[in-house]
Design a protein around this motif. Structure first.
Motif, mmCIF file in Angstrom:
data_model
loop_
_atom_site.group_PDB
_atom_site.id
_atom_site.type_symbol
_atom_site.label_atom_id
_atom_site.label_comp_id
_atom_site.label_asym_id
_atom_site.label_seq_id
_atom_site.Cartn_x
_atom_site.Cartn_y
_atom_site.Cartn_z
ATOM 1 N N ARG A 106 3.731 -4.984 -9.954
ATOM 2 C CA ARG A 106 3.821 -4.890 -11.426
ATOM 3 C C ARG A 106 2.354 -5.258 -11.845
ATOM 4 O O ARG A 106 1.977 -4.660 -12.844
ATOM 5 C CB ARG A 106 4.728 -5.799 -12.001
ATOM 6 C CG ARG A 106 5.213 -5.791 -13.375
ATOM 7 C CD ARG A 106 5.990 -6.697 -14.064
ATOM 8 N NE ARG A 106 5.344 -8.047 -13.955
ATOM 9 C CZ ARG A 106 4.618 -8.527 -14.883
ATOM 10 N NH1 ARG A 106 4.099 -7.571 -15.889
ATOM 11 N NH2 ARG A 106 3.785 -9.734 -14.871
ATOM 12 N N MET A 107 1.930 -6.306 -11.301
ATOM 13 C CA MET A 107 0.214 -6.794 -11.661
ATOM 14 C C MET A 107 -0.416 -5.719 -11.616
ATOM 15 O O MET A 107 -1.383 -5.394 -12.493
ATOM 16 C CB MET A 107 0.202 -7.951 -11.102
ATOM 17 C CG MET A 107 1.226 -9.506 -11.554
ATOM 18 S SD MET A 107 0.948 -9.333 -13.430
ATOM 19 C CE MET A 107 -0.687 -10.145 -13.387
ATOM 20 N N GLN A 108 -0.368 -5.081 -10.247
ATOM 21 C CA GLN A 108 -1.088 -3.970 -9.952
ATOM 22 C C GLN A 108 -0.954 -2.800 -11.010
ATOM 23 O O GLN A 108 -2.100 -2.245 -11.206
ATOM 24 C CB GLN A 108 -0.957 -3.584 -8.475
ATOM 25 C CG GLN A 108 -1.997 -2.535 -7.814
ATOM 26 C CD GLN A 108 -1.325 -2.059 -6.277
ATOM 27 O OE1 GLN A 108 -0.420 -2.837 -5.817
ATOM 28 N NE2 GLN A 108 -2.395 -1.285 -5.823
ATOM 29 N N VAL A 158 9.977 -10.029 -3.362
ATOM 30 C CA VAL A 158 8.607 -10.324 -3.279
ATOM 31 C C VAL A 158 7.641 -9.585 -3.672
ATOM 32 O O VAL A 158 6.545 -10.012 -4.371
ATOM 33 C CB VAL A 158 8.436 -11.073 -1.798
ATOM 34 C CG1 VAL A 158 7.212 -11.472 -1.455
ATOM 35 C CG2 VAL A 158 9.550 -12.050 -1.544
ATOM 36 N N ILE A 159 7.566 -8.424 -3.478
ATOM 37 C CA ILE A 159 6.429 -7.574 -3.745
ATOM 38 C C ILE A 159 6.714 -6.783 -5.093
ATOM 39 O O ILE A 159 5.806 -6.386 -5.699
ATOM 40 C CB ILE A 159 6.215 -6.320 -2.773
ATOM 41 C CG1 ILE A 159 7.443 -5.506 -2.836
ATOM 42 C CG2 ILE A 159 6.236 -7.088 -1.339
ATOM 43 C CD1 ILE A 159 7.413 -4.355 -1.783
ATOM 44 N N PHE A 160 7.583 -7.105 -5.852
ATOM 45 C CA PHE A 160 7.645 -6.501 -6.998
ATOM 46 C C PHE A 160 6.681 -6.935 -8.114
ATOM 47 O O PHE A 160 6.130 -6.139 -8.892
ATOM 48 C CB PHE A 160 9.102 -6.691 -7.333
ATOM 49 C CG PHE A 160 9.428 -5.943 -8.929
ATOM 50 C CD1 PHE A 160 9.811 -4.608 -8.933
ATOM 51 C CD2 PHE A 160 9.329 -6.826 -9.917
ATOM 52 C CE1 PHE A 160 10.131 -4.047 -10.176
ATOM 53 C CE2 PHE A 160 9.469 -6.299 -11.317
ATOM 54 C CZ PHE A 160 10.006 -4.749 -11.539
ATOM 55 N N GLU A 161 6.533 -8.298 -8.133
ATOM 56 C CA GLU A 161 5.721 -8.836 -9.171
ATOM 57 C C GLU A 161 4.288 -8.480 -8.832
ATOM 58 O O GLU A 161 3.567 -8.325 -9.654
ATOM 59 C CB GLU A 161 5.846 -10.446 -8.883
ATOM 60 C CG GLU A 161 4.842 -11.119 -10.104
ATOM 61 C CD GLU A 161 5.169 -10.825 -11.420
ATOM 62 O OE1 GLU A 161 4.484 -10.956 -12.411
ATOM 63 O OE2 GLU A 161 6.591 -10.356 -11.667
ATOM 64 N N LYS A 216 0.945 -1.115 0.028
ATOM 65 C CA LYS A 216 0.102 0.034 0.163
ATOM 66 C C LYS A 216 0.740 1.166 0.034
ATOM 67 O O LYS A 216 0.428 2.330 -0.306
ATOM 68 C CB LYS A 216 -0.843 -0.133 1.109
ATOM 69 C CG LYS A 216 -2.024 -1.376 1.077
ATOM 70 C CD LYS A 216 -3.052 -0.910 2.270
ATOM 71 C CE LYS A 216 -3.950 -2.008 2.376
ATOM 72 N NZ LYS A 216 -4.819 -1.806 3.525
ATOM 73 N N LYS A 217 2.099 1.250 0.524
ATOM 74 C CA LYS A 217 2.973 2.311 0.403
ATOM 75 C C LYS A 217 3.417 2.778 -1.003
ATOM 76 O O LYS A 217 4.068 3.730 -1.016
ATOM 77 C CB LYS A 217 4.196 2.149 1.168
ATOM 78 C CG LYS A 217 3.945 1.811 2.776
ATOM 79 C CD LYS A 217 5.088 1.229 3.701
ATOM 80 C CE LYS A 217 4.811 0.972 5.021
ATOM 81 N NZ LYS A 217 6.021 0.537 5.913
ATOM 82 N N PHE A 218 3.108 1.804 -1.995
ATOM 83 C CA PHE A 218 3.569 2.392 -3.267
ATOM 84 C C PHE A 218 2.199 2.745 -4.119
ATOM 85 O O PHE A 218 2.556 2.624 -5.274
ATOM 86 C CB PHE A 218 4.571 1.133 -3.993
ATOM 87 C CG PHE A 218 5.717 0.899 -2.986
ATOM 88 C CD1 PHE A 218 6.619 1.361 -3.455
ATOM 89 C CD2 PHE A 218 5.691 -0.033 -2.069
ATOM 90 C CE1 PHE A 218 8.292 1.262 -2.722
ATOM 91 C CE2 PHE A 218 6.879 -0.468 -1.259
ATOM 92 C CZ PHE A 218 8.150 0.409 -1.786
ATOM 93 N N ALA A 219 1.010 2.675 -3.524
ATOM 94 C CA ALA A 219 0.091 2.793 -4.133
ATOM 95 C C ALA A 219 0.045 4.067 -5.055
ATOM 96 O O ALA A 219 -0.400 4.454 -6.192
ATOM 97 C CB ALA A 219 -1.328 2.792 -3.460
ATOM 98 N N LYS A 220 0.472 5.270 -4.390
ATOM 99 C CA LYS A 220 0.517 6.404 -4.742
ATOM 100 C C LYS A 220 1.493 6.487 -6.013
ATOM 101 O O LYS A 220 1.000 7.250 -7.226
ATOM 102 C CB LYS A 220 0.847 7.447 -3.786
ATOM 103 C CG LYS A 220 1.013 8.767 -4.229
ATOM 104 C CD LYS A 220 1.140 9.979 -3.203
ATOM 105 C CE LYS A 220 1.398 11.246 -3.510
ATOM 106 N NZ LYS A 220 1.740 12.251 -2.599
#
Length: 766
Positions: free
Chosen positions: A512-514, A506-509, A372-376
């Motif tokens: 990317r899909m998001q 782990v969270i990169f993929e 969620k920290k990267f949503a913006k």
């Protein structure tokens, strides 16, 4: 001859014998006469070897007895012949007669032995036995040159009379009771003095007791509990004698280790001469609840702490370094084994953790909060791409069903054939004639030029793919290194140095899909509603590429009861969509195309085709609009119409086919993961299993699930087939009871079946 004649001859002989004749017979004549009488069996005499004497059988029998007595009860057959000056052929029958008449005479190895001789050697052997306490039959055989079987047979009769001793356990020696007691005492003393395991071979060398004697004595002492110990590794000379005091020491040491540290390393037990540590612990610590690891075991008190820590971590939604709550002597593999044990003990933990840095476990809640920290940042990137690179986004998203590389290669091949083609908007558009192929003059092939062009094309394809693909990758907006830097600033007190880098990987993929999903949503809001010719051309090419896959998949349902329904379903859906695209492409040339080919119905096709001016095109399209009984007939008519209407169909590409299969399998797998009801999960699982089994795919509605299950018989694992049948039965019963499946998600049985089926379908293959 009558008796009178016999008496007359006897009287004549007597008269001749008493009469002194004037003529005497020579020795030679006498010998000849006697030989003639013997030949006619009138006399029974035996020649001596020098031919000077004759012996009767009775005389020879008597002389053999005398010679045997003179030789003290033992004489060789050949020596007897030499002494009597009689051939072996004559002596041997008399000897056999003698042996037959007397029970005290024996023939052994061409020697005649009398019972008196046997008694004399038995007496000598007894003296030797009393002197040494032990004498082997091999020594007796060697000393008297007699066979072992013969000695055993006759010595056994005199044990307890002439022989004051008994057989050894292996029947190969004679031993006195005093000697046996002495050996038993030596062995018992050595065993009582032993404080650690000792091999029976070593014991034999220490006590100087033969192996054949030592083994039964040791077994007897252990069986009678005369010594405190046991025999390991069978019952032969390779066995080990283990004193009970040593076993007590081993057991005490092992229990002290468990009480003090709560764990045992197998290499520690090997120092205690425990050859099989795991078996030893299982046998002697059966009352302890232990978890066995590849190189040791841990007690329950060690396992309770990591289980409690994992449950606490789930409640907090954070991370846990499992090595911090376990002994430092445990390896990484040991820690992972303990984690798997804790997860198996609490099934709720199984889906809650992701492994980082080998021993660090993060919860799903922690990963979601981190994403969620990267949503913006993702929203900013999507807005910028839609605003600045809209055409590029359109090209990438419109080519999701086909590869850009293959379409560009087809365009360049058309250029090489002399066509003037320009790429219009969209990856599959062929310019100049609405995406359709124009007839050209056949060009002579130049193999060298083609190879050179193919090399240039493949290189340009790679460059184009990299440049185009990078625009859709989240990595172009935010690198893994940037994610790692942001995480290192946000997260303090990390458990290991590479924690942030592992978390970023782990969270990169998911990020990317998001990004891709949000980009697709934003694009769909801004894209025009009208379907372009290039999109329809791409759809036709994809359909042509999928036709072999479709026919191969359809063939598998040949024996099912709903085969004709399945075939008609495909004709009315996938085949109908391809036909609508073809019709709309031709209508676009006459400026009468509809906005969306899906709006064309079977009833409105003929009216739309009437707007086509070209009679050949119109006739070909009307023929394709006919009702077909099979997909194969439709495919033949469809491809012919494409050729008649000059609509370009690319060649079948195995790489593209492989890519289509891979993409479909990935989408089906995602559908399985997102399925909320048992009905949807069973439906998608059948599609997934069909593609994994037959290397092709087919999209059918849920009413054909029974046909999938029927063709799976003897083709898939029996456990999976049973699971399909159980799920189908439950779905059917739910529909009969409730009329719908809205309550299925709350049904405990449905939830359990969903979890089991999803696990069996998505489990990694070996």
């Amino acid at each position: 001859m009558s008796w009178a004649e016999a008496y007359e001859l006897a009287s004549q002989l007597q008269a001749v014998q008493t009469q002194t004749g004037d003529v005497r017979l020579s020795d030679r004549n006498c010998v000849e006469l006697v030989s003639k009488l013997i030949e006619k069996k009138l006399l029974d005499l035996v020649f001596t070897q020098d031919g000077r004497e004759y012996l009767t059988r009775k005389q020879l029998y008597t002389e053999i007895e005398q010679e045997l007595q003179f030789a003290k009860g033992r004489i060789g057959l050949l020596d007897l012949c030499d002494t009597l000056n009689v051939s072996v052929e004559n002596v041997e029958p008399v000897v056999k007669e003698l042996i037959k008449d007397s029970t005290s005479v024996f023939m052994v190895n061409s020697e005649i032995i009398q019972l008196s001789y046997l008694e004399s050697i038995i007496a000598e052997t007894n003296l030797k036995l009393q002197e040494n306490g032990l004498i082997s039959f091999s020594d007796i055989c060697h000393r008297y040159d007699l066979p072992l079987n013969f000695l055993n047979e006759h010595f056994a009769k005199y044990i307890g009379t002439l022989l004051n001793g008994s057989y050894s356990s292996d029947k190969q020696s004679l031993v006195t009771e005093g000697h046996r007691s002495l050996q038993r005492g030596k062995i018992k003393g050595a065993l009582l003095a032993a404080t650690k395991p000792i091999s029976l071979k070593s014991l034999a060398s220490v006590t100087h007791v033969p192996d054949s004697t030592l083994l039964p004595i040791v077994l007897e002492l252990v069986a009678n509990k005369s010594v405190a110990g046991s025999i390991d590794r069978g019952q032969d000379m390779n066995s080990m004698y283990i004193p009970d005091v040593f076993l007590r020491h081993q057991l005490t040491t092992v229990k002290n280790m468990l009480d003090n540290t709560g764990m045992i390393k197998f290499n520690q037990l090997t120092k205690l001469a425990i050859t099989d540590p795991k078996q030893f612990i299982e046998r002697n610590c059966a009352d302890e609840k232990l978890l066995f690891l590849p190189d040791g075991c841990v007690a329950e008190k060690i396992l309770s702490e990591p289980l409690a820590a994992l449950e606490e971590t789930v409640c907090e939604g954070s991370w846990l370094d499992l090595s911090s709550v376990l002994p430092s002597t445990l390896t990484t593999e040991n820690i992972l084994d303990i984690y798997r044990h804790c997860v198996s003990a609490n099934s709720d933990l199984k889906k809650e953790f992701t492994v980082l840095c080998e021993t660090v476990f993060v919860t799903n809640k922690f990963l979601q909060e981190t994403q969620k920290k990267f949503a913006k940042k993702i929203d900013e990137k999507v807005a910028g791409d839609i605003k600045e690179n809209f055409l590029m986004v359109e090209k990438l998203l419109s080519s999701a069903g086909s590869t850009g590389a293959s379409s560009r290669k087809e365009e360049r091949k058309q250029k090489a054939l002399g066509k003037k083609a320009a790429v219009s908007k969209g990856p599959m558009t062929v310019g100049g004639r609405g995406g359709r192929e124009a007839k050209t003059k056949k060009v002579v092939k130049n193999k060298f030029r083609e190879r050179q062009e193919d090399a240039e094309e493949s290189e340009s394809d790679r460059e184009a793919d990299c440049s185009v693909g990078s625009e859709l990758q989240f990595g172009s907006a935010l690198k893994k290194s940037e994610i790692e830097n942001i995480l290192s600033q946000e997260i303090k007190d990390v458990p290991c140095d590479n924690f942030c880098s592992s978390l970023a990987a782990v969270i990169f993929e998911p990020l990317r899909m998001q990004y891709k999903e949000r980009l697709t949503e934003a694009f769909e809001k801004n894209v025009q509603k009208k379907v372009s010719v290039s999109d329809m051309q791409a759809a036709i090419n994809n359909f042509a590429q999928m036709l072999p896959i479709l026919e191969k998949s359809l063939h598998e349902f040949k024996e099912t009861p709903h085969y004709s329904q399945i075939e008609q379903f495909l004709i009315k859906n996938e085949c109908s969509v391809a036909l609508n695209n073809l019709i709309n492409i031709i209508l676009d040339e006459h400026n009468c195309a509809v906005n969306n080919p899906n709006d064309i119905t079977p009833e409105s096709r003929k009216g739309l085709i009437s707007n086509v001016k070209n009679d050949g095109h119109r006739a070909s399209l009307l023929e394709t609009c006919s009702k077909f009984e099979s997909v194969a007939e439709f495919a033949e008519s469809f491809l012919k119409s494409c050729q008649d209407c000059n609509v370009y169909i690319g060649k079948l590409d195995k790489k593209k086919e492989k890519l289509i299969l891979s993409e479909h399998l990935r989408k089906t797998e995602m559908s399985i993961e997102k399925a909320e009801t048992l009905q949807d999960l069973l439906h998608q699982s059948c599609h997934y299993t069909f593609q994994k089994t037959f290397k092709s795919f087919i999209n059918l509605p849920g009413k054909f699930v029974s046909d999938f299950i029927e063709i799976f018989t003897d083709k898939i694992d029996q456990n999976l087939l049973d699971m399909f049948l159980e799920c189908q039965k439950h779905v059917t019963s739910q529909r009969k009871e409730n009329g719908d499946l809205e309550t299925e998600t709350s049904d405990p049985q449905s939830v359990k079946l969903c979890e089991s089926l999803r696990t069996m379908i998505l489990k990694p293959s070996n």
